[in-house]
Design a protein around this motif. Structure first.
Motif, PDB file in Angstrom:
ATOM      1  N   MET A 167       0.814  -1.208   0.000  1.00  0.00           N
ATOM      2  CA  MET A 167       0.000   0.000   0.000  1.00  0.00           C
ATOM      3  C   MET A 167       0.853   1.265   0.000  1.00  0.00           C
ATOM      4  SD  MET A 167      -2.961  -1.155  -0.311  1.00  0.00           S
ATOM      5  CE  MET A 167      -3.726   0.453  -0.260  1.00  0.00           C
ATOM      6  N   GLU A 168       2.080   1.159   0.494  1.00  0.00           N
ATOM      7  CA  GLU A 168       2.959   2.332   0.506  1.00  0.00           C
ATOM      8  C   GLU A 168       3.337   2.788  -0.899  1.00  0.00           C
ATOM      9  OE1 GLU A 168       5.111   1.725   4.884  1.00  0.00           O
ATOM     10  OE2 GLU A 168       6.100   1.017   3.069  1.00  0.00           O
ATOM     11  N   LEU A 206       1.306   3.738  -2.971  1.00  0.00           N
ATOM     12  CA  LEU A 206       0.436   4.879  -3.269  1.00  0.00           C
ATOM     13  C   LEU A 206       1.156   6.201  -3.015  1.00  0.00           C
ATOM     14  CD1 LEU A 206      -2.931   3.605  -1.702  1.00  0.00           C
ATOM     15  CD2 LEU A 206      -2.365   3.781  -4.140  1.00  0.00           C
ATOM     16  N   ASN A 207       2.129   6.184  -2.093  1.00  0.00           N
ATOM     17  CA  ASN A 207       2.875   7.406  -1.806  1.00  0.00           C
ATOM     18  C   ASN A 207       3.691   7.863  -3.002  1.00  0.00           C
ATOM     19  OD1 ASN A 207       1.919   7.529   0.830  1.00  0.00           O
ATOM     20  ND2 ASN A 207       3.603   6.285   1.628  1.00  0.00           N
ATOM     21  N   ALA A 243       2.621   7.690  -6.060  1.00  0.00           N
ATOM     22  CA  ALA A 243       1.707   8.309  -7.022  1.00  0.00           C
ATOM     23  C   ALA A 243       1.309   9.712  -6.585  1.00  0.00           C
ATOM     24  CB  ALA A 243       0.465   7.446  -7.198  1.00  0.00           C
ATOM     25  N   THR A 244       1.034   9.872  -5.290  1.00  0.00           N
ATOM     26  CA  THR A 244       0.611  11.178  -4.805  1.00  0.00           C
ATOM     27  C   THR A 244       0.848  11.291  -3.304  1.00  0.00           C
ATOM     28  OG1 THR A 244      -1.297  12.621  -4.448  1.00  0.00           O
ATOM     29  CG2 THR A 244      -1.750  10.270  -4.621  1.00  0.00           C
ATOM     30  N   ALA A 304      -1.956  10.512  -0.651  1.00  0.00           N
ATOM     31  CA  ALA A 304      -2.351   9.159  -0.245  1.00  0.00           C
ATOM     32  C   ALA A 304      -1.794   8.769   1.113  1.00  0.00           C
ATOM     33  CB  ALA A 304      -1.893   8.147  -1.291  1.00  0.00           C
ATOM     34  N   VAL A 355      -2.794   5.216   3.889  1.00  0.00           N
ATOM     35  CA  VAL A 355      -2.062   3.954   3.767  1.00  0.00           C
ATOM     36  C   VAL A 355      -2.387   3.014   4.926  1.00  0.00           C
ATOM     37  CG1 VAL A 355       0.235   2.901   3.850  1.00  0.00           C
ATOM     38  CG2 VAL A 355      -0.177   4.886   2.377  1.00  0.00           C
ATOM     39  N   TYR A 371       9.013   0.652  -6.880  1.00  0.00           N
ATOM     40  CA  TYR A 371       7.954   1.324  -7.629  1.00  0.00           C
ATOM     41  C   TYR A 371       8.530   2.318  -8.634  1.00  0.00           C
ATOM     42  CZ  TYR A 371       4.358  -0.712  -4.668  1.00  0.00           C
ATOM     43  OH  TYR A 371       3.526  -1.599  -4.027  1.00  0.00           O
ATOM     44  N   TYR A 403      -0.348   2.686 -10.644  1.00  0.00           N
ATOM     45  CA  TYR A 403      -1.536   2.200  -9.927  1.00  0.00           C
ATOM     46  C   TYR A 403      -1.806   0.712 -10.183  1.00  0.00           C
ATOM     47  CZ  TYR A 403      -2.786   6.904  -8.379  1.00  0.00           C
ATOM     48  OH  TYR A 403      -2.792   8.138  -7.766  1.00  0.00           O
ATOM     49  N   VAL A 431       0.650  -1.184  -8.047  1.00  0.00           N
ATOM     50  CA  VAL A 431       0.267  -1.181  -6.630  1.00  0.00           C
ATOM     51  C   VAL A 431      -0.845  -2.210  -6.387  1.00  0.00           C
ATOM     52  CG1 VAL A 431      -0.813   0.175  -4.794  1.00  0.00           C
ATOM     53  CG2 VAL A 431       0.955   1.210  -6.221  1.00  0.00           C
ATOM     54  N   THR A 474      -0.472  -5.503  -4.115  1.00  0.00           N
ATOM     55  CA  THR A 474      -1.386  -5.730  -2.985  1.00  0.00           C
ATOM     56  C   THR A 474      -1.989  -7.134  -3.046  1.00  0.00           C
ATOM     57  OG1 THR A 474      -1.930  -3.368  -2.942  1.00  0.00           O
ATOM     58  CG2 THR A 474      -3.432  -4.873  -1.806  1.00  0.00           C
TER      59      THR A 474
END
Length: 516
Positions: free
Chosen positions: A22-23, A25-26, A28-29, A32, A36, A172, A181, A184, A188
């Protein structure tokens, strides 16, 4: 100790796997970041809630997803290697020697992070029992190893191109922006699959511990009629879920959990190597020098990784030690407590020949039907029978003295399951053996007894069980707090009627007070 550490591993793996995925997502933006931890907890909660439905359906999609996952790992790494092919010089072991020669203690400490590249291998032996060597070898050398090596070398190549990538997440960073995305999401799902594997492993470990006498009886639900290994243990499921959620909420970042994870993995591997020495020397009868040479090679790596992780105990490894210590103390207390109970009952136990001689002399009233008296050990006359005879002054015309004995093998062939001996006067000694990957089944036992010439209908048979009320006021050689812990575990053990699959309306429980 190894089982306790593997429990710790099973608790940390879902937490760190899903959290690290889930980290992404950091990357991407930045917006987020606050979501998390809540998203991780939500995914873990859903994962544990669906465990009761079994893994058969999920298992059908595991293979294609993992092939896609490792294929993606290898492809992303290969693209980066093509840009910086000089990273392949790292295959030369000279650079490993040079690294340690230059960095000394710092190089040794870095092994605590390096070991995270091989986590998961500590669970391979459990998979060996399910699939055998060939499928694991083909999968490892054909899919997993190439994917991992290419991806790690790709991350190294990316760092050669832009060292500032080390400030973020190199994995990533390998992916193009428009694929972030989807990656990610795939990471996951793969983390959930990895977590599922460890959760299933914890169920199997608990089943084995119950059979071997290290934990109290628990409710075991078989979720598949075809696969014996697919089980669900509600008590373990909810305890592991609470522990996982607590770890996520306390540590909040996968990097902070890494120290705890590394210690669990390396300590488990080290203990496995020590036990492997015992197997090679005393089970396979290898020459001593061969055992020392091979296990010494394993321990050279295992102890190096473990030593590096010991230095990180204060950074998070303490949580693994705490979890493992609590479980270890509980397991040893249960084992020792049951041994004290067995010793207590052995002093009350009459030899079978003496009892049968007295029975022939006094001839108590015999009633129609069959009675099964369950006994901890297959020797003598169980106290439940003596208790019953003392109060009722009567016995059934046919009496089975039944003991369920754990075997040292995963399974026991059906033809070797039940041993039957006629003691005379309507008494029979029955010994049923079950492997540590199996659960006792009374209908199955009585069916095999019938096949051996003693026809029994389970629904017209009375089952007599003992129920102890234990007090910590005796002089048994056990600390008072351990006695109280054992009493607590005894009171919360799953009832024997359900565990042995007995018809509830045919069970008679005889109470007895015991001072430990």
């Amino acid at each position: 100790a190894g089982a306790s550490l593997l429990y710790g591993d099973g608790i940390i793996t879902p937490a760190i796997s899903v959290l690290s995925a889930m980290e992404g997502l950091n990357m991407a933006t930045d917006a987020a970041a606050p979501y998390v931890v809540p998203l991780t907890c939500l995914i873990l909660l859903a994962l544990f809630c669906v465990q009761r439905y079994g893994t058969a359906v999920i298992g059908k999609v595991f293979g294609p997803i993992m092939i896609l996952w490792f294929g993606s790992l290898g492809t992303l790494g290969l693209l980066a290697i093509i840009e910086q092919p000089q990273v392949l010089q790292a295959l030369n072991p000279w650079y490993a020697y040079h690294y340690f020669a230059v960095h000394h203690l710092h190089g040794f400490v870095s092994l605590a992070s390096v070991v995270l590249c091989i986590t998961g291998c500590e669970a391979l032996y459990a998979d060996m029992g399910h699939f055998g060597r060939l499928p694991i070898r083909l999968t490892w050398y054909g899919i997993v190893l190439p994917g991992l090596v290419l991806n790690y070398y790709g991350q190294g190549a990316l760092l050669l191109t832009d060292p500032s990538i080390a400030e973020v997440n190199p994995f990533y960073a390998l992916a193009p922006r428009h694929l972030l995305y989807p990656l990610v999401g795939l990471a996951t799902i793969s983390a959930i699959i990895a977590s599922q594997a460890m959760i299933s492993g914890v169920y199997s470990l608990t089943q084995q511990a119950i059979q071997l006498g290290f934990t109290p009886r628990m409710r075991i639900i078989h979720t598949s009629e075809q696969a014996k290994g697919q089980i669900y243990i509600p008590t373990v499921n909810w305890l592991v879920m609470l522990a996982c959620l607590t770890l996520v909420l306390v540590f909040k970042e996968s990097t902070r959990l890494a120290a705890a994870y590394g210690f669990a993995v390396t300590a488990t591997m080290t203990i496995t190597s020590v036990m492997y020495f015992h197997v090679t020397r005393f089970r396979w009868n290898w020459p001593l020098w061969q055992c020392i040479a091979l296990v010494g090679l394993f321990l050279l790596f295992d102890s190096s990784f473990l030593g590096a992780n010991i230095l990180k105990v204060k950074d998070g490894g303490w949580i693994t030690i705490l979890i493992a210590s609590i479980i270890l103390v509980s397991m040893i207390t249960w084992r020792d407590g049951r041994a004290l109970l067995a010793k207590h009952y052995s002093l009350m136990r009459l030899p079978a020949d003496v009892f049968l001689k007295d029975l022939a002399e006094y001839s108590p009233q015999r009633t129609a039907g069959t009675a099964v008296f369950m006994s901890i050990t297959p020797d003598g006359i169980p106290h439940t029978l003596l208790h019953h005879l003392k109060h009722n002054e009567a016995l059934h015309e046919r009496v089975l003295l039944l003991s369920v004995v754990p075997a040292e093998t995963p399974t026991v062939p059906a033809r070797e399951r039940v041993f039957l001996k006629d003691l005379g006067q309507g008494f029979y000694r029955v010994r049923a053996s079950y492997g540590f990957m199996e659960s006792p089944n009374m209908p199955e036992i009585l069916d095999q007894v019938s096949q051996k010439g003693v026809a029994i209908d389970i629904y017209s048979t009375s089952f007599f069980l003992g129920r102890e009320t234990i007090f910590a006021t005796g002089d048994a050689p056990m600390a008072g707090w351990r006695k109280r812990l054992f009493i607590f575990m005894t009171r919360n053990a799953w009832n024997a009627t359900s565990y042995f699959k007995l018809p509830p309306d045919r069970v008679v429980e005889l109470g007895n007070q015991v001072e430990l």
